[in-house]
Design a protein around this motif. Sequence first.
Motif, PDB file in Angstrom:
ATOM      1  N   MET A  83      15.093 -15.970  -3.597  1.00 26.57           N
ATOM      2  CA  MET A  83      13.769 -15.587  -4.078  1.00 26.57           C
ATOM      3  C   MET A  83      12.888 -15.121  -2.926  1.00 26.57           C
ATOM      4  SD  MET A  83      11.082 -17.788  -6.432  1.00 26.57           S
ATOM      5  CE  MET A  83      12.385 -18.224  -7.589  1.00 26.57           C
ATOM      6  N   ARG A  84      12.348 -13.922  -3.063  1.00 23.97           N
ATOM      7  CA  ARG A  84      11.457 -13.370  -2.048  1.00 23.97           C
ATOM      8  C   ARG A  84      10.147 -12.955  -2.705  1.00 23.97           C
ATOM      9  NH1 ARG A  84      14.875  -8.723   0.954  1.00 23.97           N
ATOM     10  NH2 ARG A  84      14.220  -7.652  -0.931  1.00 23.97           N
ATOM     11  N   ILE A  85       9.054 -13.199  -2.027  1.00 21.34           N
ATOM     12  CA  ILE A  85       7.767 -12.680  -2.492  1.00 21.34           C
ATOM     13  C   ILE A  85       7.549 -11.344  -1.793  1.00 21.34           C
ATOM     14  CG2 ILE A  85       5.289 -13.037  -2.589  1.00 21.34           C
ATOM     15  CD1 ILE A  85       5.772 -16.027  -2.676  1.00 21.34           C
ATOM     16  N   ALA A  86       7.557 -10.269  -2.580  1.00 26.68           N
ATOM     17  CA  ALA A  86       7.455  -8.925  -2.009  1.00 26.68           C
ATOM     18  C   ALA A  86       6.042  -8.361  -2.102  1.00 26.68           C
ATOM     19  CB  ALA A  86       8.440  -7.992  -2.708  1.00 26.68           C
ATOM     20  N   GLY A  87       5.175  -9.011  -2.895  1.00 26.17           N
ATOM     21  CA  GLY A  87       3.806  -8.528  -3.020  1.00 26.17           C
ATOM     22  C   GLY A  87       2.856  -9.654  -3.373  1.00 26.17           C
ATOM     23  N   LEU A  88       1.659  -9.642  -2.771  1.00 24.87           N
ATOM     24  CA  LEU A  88       0.632 -10.645  -3.036  1.00 24.87           C
ATOM     25  C   LEU A  88      -0.717  -9.962  -3.148  1.00 24.87           C
ATOM     26  CD1 LEU A  88       1.505 -13.548  -0.529  1.00 24.87           C
ATOM     27  CD2 LEU A  88       1.587 -13.695  -3.021  1.00 24.87           C
ATOM     28  N   SER A  89      -1.563 -10.488  -4.046  1.00 30.79           N
ATOM     29  CA  SER A  89      -2.894  -9.912  -4.175  1.00 30.79           C
ATOM     30  C   SER A  89      -3.886 -10.966  -4.637  1.00 30.79           C
ATOM     31  CB  SER A  89      -2.883  -8.753  -5.181  1.00 30.79           C
ATOM     32  OG  SER A  89      -4.188  -8.228  -5.356  1.00 30.79           O
ATOM     33  N   ASN A  90      -5.092 -10.897  -4.055  1.00 36.40           N
ATOM     34  CA  ASN A  90      -6.219 -11.631  -4.619  1.00 36.40           C
ATOM     35  C   ASN A  90      -7.240 -10.582  -5.062  1.00 36.40           C
ATOM     36  OD1 ASN A  90      -7.545 -10.830  -2.246  1.00 36.40           O
ATOM     37  ND2 ASN A  90      -7.234 -12.811  -1.241  1.00 36.40           N
ATOM     38  N   SER A  91      -8.458 -10.979  -5.315  1.00 29.39           N
ATOM     39  CA  SER A  91      -9.436 -10.019  -5.827  1.00 29.39           C
ATOM     40  C   SER A  91      -9.894  -9.021  -4.763  1.00 29.39           C
ATOM     41  CB  SER A  91     -10.642 -10.765  -6.385  1.00 29.39           C
ATOM     42  OG  SER A  91     -11.253 -11.550  -5.360  1.00 29.39           O
ATOM     43  N   ARG A  92      -9.567  -9.284  -3.492  1.00 32.96           N
ATOM     44  CA  ARG A  92     -10.065  -8.438  -2.408  1.00 32.96           C
ATOM     45  C   ARG A  92      -8.972  -7.635  -1.690  1.00 32.96           C
ATOM     46  NH1 ARG A  92     -11.846 -13.308  -2.279  1.00 32.96           N
ATOM     47  NH2 ARG A  92     -10.460 -13.913  -0.585  1.00 32.96           N
ATOM     48  N   LYS A  93      -7.839  -8.271  -1.429  1.00 36.93           N
ATOM     49  CA  LYS A  93      -6.809  -7.642  -0.606  1.00 36.93           C
ATOM     50  C   LYS A  93      -5.436  -7.762  -1.275  1.00 36.93           C
ATOM     51  CE  LYS A  93      -9.418  -6.794   3.128  1.00 36.93           C
ATOM     52  NZ  LYS A  93      -9.564  -5.467   3.747  1.00 36.93           N
ATOM     53  N   LYS A 136      -1.278 -15.964   4.456  1.00 40.88           N
ATOM     54  CA  LYS A 136      -2.743 -15.946   4.334  1.00 40.88           C
ATOM     55  C   LYS A 136      -3.368 -15.005   5.362  1.00 40.88           C
ATOM     56  CE  LYS A 136      -3.322 -20.578   2.396  1.00 40.88           C
ATOM     57  NZ  LYS A 136      -3.919 -21.929   2.583  1.00 40.88           N
ATOM     58  N   GLU A 137      -2.868 -15.078   6.590  1.00 41.73           N
ATOM     59  CA  GLU A 137      -3.390 -14.200   7.635  1.00 41.73           C
ATOM     60  C   GLU A 137      -3.064 -12.731   7.321  1.00 41.73           C
ATOM     61  OE1 GLU A 137      -2.670 -18.242   9.333  1.00 41.73           O
ATOM     62  OE2 GLU A 137      -1.542 -16.860   8.057  1.00 41.73           O
ATOM     63  N   GLN A 138      -1.837 -12.493   6.834  1.00 39.44           N
ATOM     64  CA  GLN A 138      -1.458 -11.122   6.482  1.00 39.44           C
ATOM     65  C   GLN A 138      -2.326 -10.583   5.344  1.00 39.44           C
ATOM     66  OE1 GLN A 138       2.897 -10.315   6.125  1.00 39.44           O
ATOM     67  NE2 GLN A 138       3.113 -12.464   6.679  1.00 39.44           N
ATOM     68  N   LEU A 139      -2.577 -11.439   4.340  1.00 41.58           N
ATOM     69  CA  LEU A 139      -3.366 -11.001   3.190  1.00 41.58           C
ATOM     70  C   LEU A 139      -4.795 -10.674   3.608  1.00 41.58           C
ATOM     71  CD1 LEU A 139      -3.313 -10.472   0.158  1.00 41.58           C
ATOM     72  CD2 LEU A 139      -3.924 -12.867  -0.212  1.00 41.58           C
ATOM     73  N   ALA A 140      -5.332 -11.464   4.516  1.00 39.46           N
ATOM     74  CA  ALA A 140      -6.704 -11.218   4.987  1.00 39.46           C
ATOM     75  C   ALA A 140      -6.825  -9.847   5.650  1.00 39.46           C
ATOM     76  CB  ALA A 140      -7.119 -12.318   5.961  1.00 39.46           C
ATOM     77  N   LYS A 169      -7.077  -2.771   0.589  1.00 41.66           N
ATOM     78  CA  LYS A 169      -8.011  -3.109  -0.477  1.00 41.66           C
ATOM     79  C   LYS A 169      -7.265  -3.293  -1.794  1.00 41.66           C
ATOM     80  CE  LYS A 169     -12.262  -1.559  -2.730  1.00 41.66           C
ATOM     81  NZ  LYS A 169     -13.279  -0.480  -2.843  1.00 41.66           N
ATOM     82  N   ALA A 170      -7.604  -4.372  -2.500  1.00 46.08           N
ATOM     83  CA  ALA A 170      -6.908  -4.700  -3.737  1.00 46.08           C
ATOM     84  C   ALA A 170      -7.305  -3.758  -4.863  1.00 46.08           C
ATOM     85  CB  ALA A 170      -7.190  -6.142  -4.141  1.00 46.08           C
ATOM     86  N   SER A 171      -6.328  -3.453  -5.694  1.00 44.05           N
ATOM     87  CA  SER A 171      -6.545  -2.633  -6.892  1.00 44.05           C
ATOM     88  C   SER A 171      -5.460  -3.017  -7.880  1.00 44.05           C
ATOM     89  CB  SER A 171      -6.447  -1.148  -6.536  1.00 44.05           C
ATOM     90  OG  SER A 171      -6.134  -0.374  -7.664  1.00 44.05           O
ATOM     91  N   ASN A 216      -4.323  -1.408 -10.535  1.00 45.98           N
ATOM     92  CA  ASN A 216      -3.399  -0.302 -10.751  1.00 45.98           C
ATOM     93  C   ASN A 216      -2.634   0.037  -9.478  1.00 45.98           C
ATOM     94  OD1 ASN A 216      -2.537   1.638 -12.875  1.00 45.98           O
ATOM     95  ND2 ASN A 216      -3.163   3.141 -11.340  1.00 45.98           N
ATOM     96  N   GLY A 217      -3.305  -0.119  -8.328  1.00 48.20           N
ATOM     97  CA  GLY A 217      -2.626   0.113  -7.056  1.00 48.20           C
ATOM     98  C   GLY A 217      -1.506  -0.881  -6.840  1.00 48.20           C
ATOM     99  N   PHE A 218      -1.724  -2.125  -7.280  1.00 49.22           N
ATOM    100  CA  PHE A 218      -0.680  -3.153  -7.156  1.00 49.22           C
ATOM    101  C   PHE A 218       0.526  -2.758  -8.009  1.00 49.22           C
ATOM    102  CE2 PHE A 218       1.352  -7.289  -7.733  1.00 49.22           C
ATOM    103  CZ  PHE A 218       1.213  -7.859  -6.475  1.00 49.22           C
ATOM    104  N   PHE A 219       0.254  -2.281  -9.230  1.00 50.01           N
ATOM    105  CA  PHE A 219       1.342  -1.827 -10.097  1.00 50.01           C
ATOM    106  C   PHE A 219       2.087  -0.649  -9.468  1.00 50.01           C
ATOM    107  CE2 PHE A 219       2.485   1.522 -13.160  1.00 50.01           C
ATOM    108  CZ  PHE A 219       3.603   0.919 -13.720  1.00 50.01           C
ATOM    109  N   GLU A 220       1.349   0.344  -8.989  1.00 50.73           N
ATOM    110  CA  GLU A 220       1.976   1.537  -8.431  1.00 50.73           C
ATOM    111  C   GLU A 220       2.833   1.196  -7.212  1.00 50.73           C
ATOM    112  OE1 GLU A 220       2.220   4.476  -9.625  1.00 50.73           O
ATOM    113  OE2 GLU A 220       0.856   4.226 -11.332  1.00 50.73           O
TER     114      GLU A 220
END
Length: 814
Positions: free
Chosen positions: A498-508, A522-526, A530-532, A534-538
Motif C-alpha cells: 500500500m502506497r499513498i500517492a496523493g494527499l490533499s487538505n483544503s489548502r495544499k 506533513k512537511e511536504q504537504l505544507a 495549491k489544492a483544487s 478538480n486538480g486533485f482528480f486530474e
Amino acid sequence: MKVLKFGGTSVGSSKNINNVINILENYSKKDTVVCIVSAVGGITDKLLLAGRQAQNKDNGYIETFNTIKDIHFNIINELNLDKSSPIVESVDIKLNALKSLLDGIFLINELSPKTSDKLVSFGEKLSSFIIAETMKNRALSVEHKNSQDLITTNSNFTKAEVYSSITNKSIQDYFKSATQRITILPGFISKSKLGEETTLGRGGSDFTAAIVAAALKVEQLEIWTDVSGMFTTNPKLVKQAYPIEKISYQEAMELSHFGAKVLYPPTVQPVLDLNIPIHIKNTLEPHAVGTIISNDVANGNYTVRGISNIENIALLTLQGSGMVGIPGFSKRLFETLSQEKINVILITQASSEHSICLGIDENDAEIAKTTIDATFENEIALHKIDPIIVEKELSIIALVGDNMKSHQGISGKMFSTLGKNNINIRAIAQGASEKNISAVIAKTDVKKALNSLHEQFFEAKTKQLNVFITGVGNVGEKLVDQIKQQRKYLKDNLKINMRIAGLSNSRKMIFDEDGIDLNTWKEQLAEGEKASLNGFFESTKKLNLRNSIFVDVTANNEVATLYEKYLRQSIGVVACNKIACSSDLENYKLLKRLSLKYNAPFLFETNVGAGLPIIDTLNNLIASGDKITSIHAVLSGSLNFVFNNFNDSTKFYDVVKQAAAEGYTEPDPRIDLSGVDVARKILILARESGVEMNLEDIENTPFLSKSGLESGSVDDFYKTLIKDEAHYQQLYASAKAKNCQLKYVAQFNNGKASVGLQEIPIGHPFYNLEGKDNIVMFYTKRYPEQPMIIKGAGAGADVTASGLFADIIRIGND
C-alpha cells in the motif's frame, strides 16, 4: 577463445572505456579475446545528422562535426593519452578525412547510400582505434584489426548481405596466425567484393560479433551493454522488473521484436544456427549474472517469460461489407504496403472477413493511408469498403513465453488484468505457436499495463494499491498514521503493497507516483501546490496508476459530486462522506452502476457506525438470501455522547462543545444535532436493504429549539444553545421523571423510516448504551424475534480511520 561485443553506451565515456579495458584484461589472462565495439554512444546519429545537414546546404554540419570531434578528443584526454603521441595524430587524420567527406557532400548536394555507409563507418573506426591504442599504451597484448578486411558483402549499401563462405575463411585464416591476446574489431562495417565500404544495417555490431563467433565456433558469444541482461519487462517503467537468468532463442527474439532493445534478432542468426549461447552482460556491473540465451533452457514452472512493448504504433483498419467472401483484398493491401517499404508489425482479421487491422510504425501512417486509399479508390467510390481508418498514439504490449502454450488461461488473466485497470484493448493478435499474445492499447496506458501485468505474472502475488486521500484533517491524519504503521504487516501477511500517492487538505496537495514518504508527509504537504478538488482528480487521472483508490475523508458536497468521475476512470472510491450515498436516488444508483461497469470498488462502510461492520453485515445478509424486515438503531455516536453526558448539573452548550472538541461531531454540529446525519445513515441502510427512497421520505422529528434550527451559522447556533438551555433541560427532566434515558433513534419498518429523540426505558437494549457507542438491531426473516445486534464505538477519529482502512484493505483482497 572468447568473443565479446560492447555497445555504444559501454564505450560512451572514458570511464566506461576503462571498464571495458579492465574486463578485457581479466579475460585475456585465461583466453585469447576478440572484442567487437560499436561507435561511441550517439555518434552514429550525429554522423547521419551531419550528412543530412551537408546535403541540405545547412552550414550546421560544421557545428555537428565539431561536436563529434570534441567528444572523441575529450575521451582521449580523459584516458590520459599523451597529446603528442601518434594516437592523437592518427585520430586527427581520421577526423580530417571525415570533414573532407562532409565538405564534399555539401558541395555536390548529395548523400547516396554508398556515401552514407562511408560516412557512418567513421564511428566504429574511431572508437575501436582509440580503445586499441589505449590498451597498447598500457602494455597489453592487443592489435586493432579492421573488420572490413574480414567481412565481405554484396553492394547493397546501408544493409549489405554477407558472403558467408568468403567471410568465414578470412576470419579463420586471420586468427590462425594471430599471436596477440586481444583483438579489437570495429562492428557494423564491412567491404563489398569490389572493395567498397558497406555497413551491415541496424544491429550491425551484434551481427559482426555473431559472424565472428560463428566462424570461430566459440562456446559462447558475450554481448555487453548497459543493463544486466534481458529483464522481465522494461525496468524504466516497472521498478519491480528483474533480469531473466536463462531464456530460449525464440523467447529472446520475441521480446526483442517487441521492444526489448538489448538484442536485434536478425543479427544473431549465425550463432543461432550453430546453437552457440549468447550471454548478455552489463559493462557497468560486470559481476552481475546477466542473461544466457540458448536452446538449453529447462521448461521450469514459468508460463510468461517476459513482457515487452513497442511505442509509436498506428492502427490501420480496412473494413467494409464488400470485402466479405471476395478474395484478393489482403493481397492488394499488403502489396501496397510492401511497395512503400512499410513494415507490418501486427495483423488481426475478423473471421467475418469484414475487417483487417494492421499495426505499423506511426511515422508511416500518413503515406500508408494515402497509398491504400489510392489502391482501393474504386471500391471506396462504390461504397464497398470505407476509406482506411487510422488510429495513432497507440502501443503494443506482448506477453512472451515458450510455456504459454501448455498453460490454460494466460490470455484470460492478461485481458482480465487490463480490464480491471480500465485499459482498453484496440486489437489482439496471437500466433498459432502461442509463444506471444499481443494487444494494442493507448500509449498513455503502457506504464500501467506493464506494471499490472508484471504484478500478475511475475511478482509473489503482491498487489500494489495506490491511495489518494482528500481531507487529511483529524480522521485523515489518523488514517495516514495507520497505513504507515501497518505497511510492513500488510505486505508480509496480506501481500498488499500500500502506497499513498496523493494527499490533499483544503489548502495544499502533493503527489508522488512512487509513494509519498510518510515520515515527512506533513512537511511536504505544507510546501505542496495549491489544492483544487478538480486538480486533485486530474492529477490522479494523469498518473494513471494501477489499483488506484480515491479516499474521501471530508463532509464536502463538492467532493461527493466527483465520485462519478473517479469511477469512470476505474479508480476505486472509499468514503466516510455520507453525502453521495444519501443524495438523490438516481445518483446513488448511478454510482453503483458505474462501480460495476468500470470494475471500480465503491465502499462506504464508515458512512454508518464509523468502524463498525454494519453495512458489510447487511450486505452479507442480503447476499445470502435473507431479507430485512426492520431496523432499529442508535446511529449517532456524537448524539449518544451528548445525551450520555448531559444532565441537570451540566449545560447542553458545554457538552456539545466537548463532543466537537473530541471529534465526535461534524465540523458543523448542526448536521448531527438536527438529525440530518442520522437520517442519512438510516437512508443508506434502507437503500442497501433494497428499498428505494430519498432523504425527504424520512420523517425527522427535531429536538432542537426553533432558534437553533433557524441559526444561520455555526457561531449563531452555539449562541442559541446558551440562550435555550431551559428547552434542553426540560427534555432531560421529562426523561428522568419516567426513569428513561434520552437516545436519538433511527427506525426503518415496512418501507418507512424515521429519526428522532426518544425516551428509552430500563431494560431496552438502547438504555445502557454508553459514551459514543452505536447499536444496530437487524430484524430479518432469519432473525424475526431476536435481532442480529452490532454494537460498539460509532464515532471518533481512530475508529473512523480504521473503518476507512478496512475498506481499502478489502479492495486489496479482492
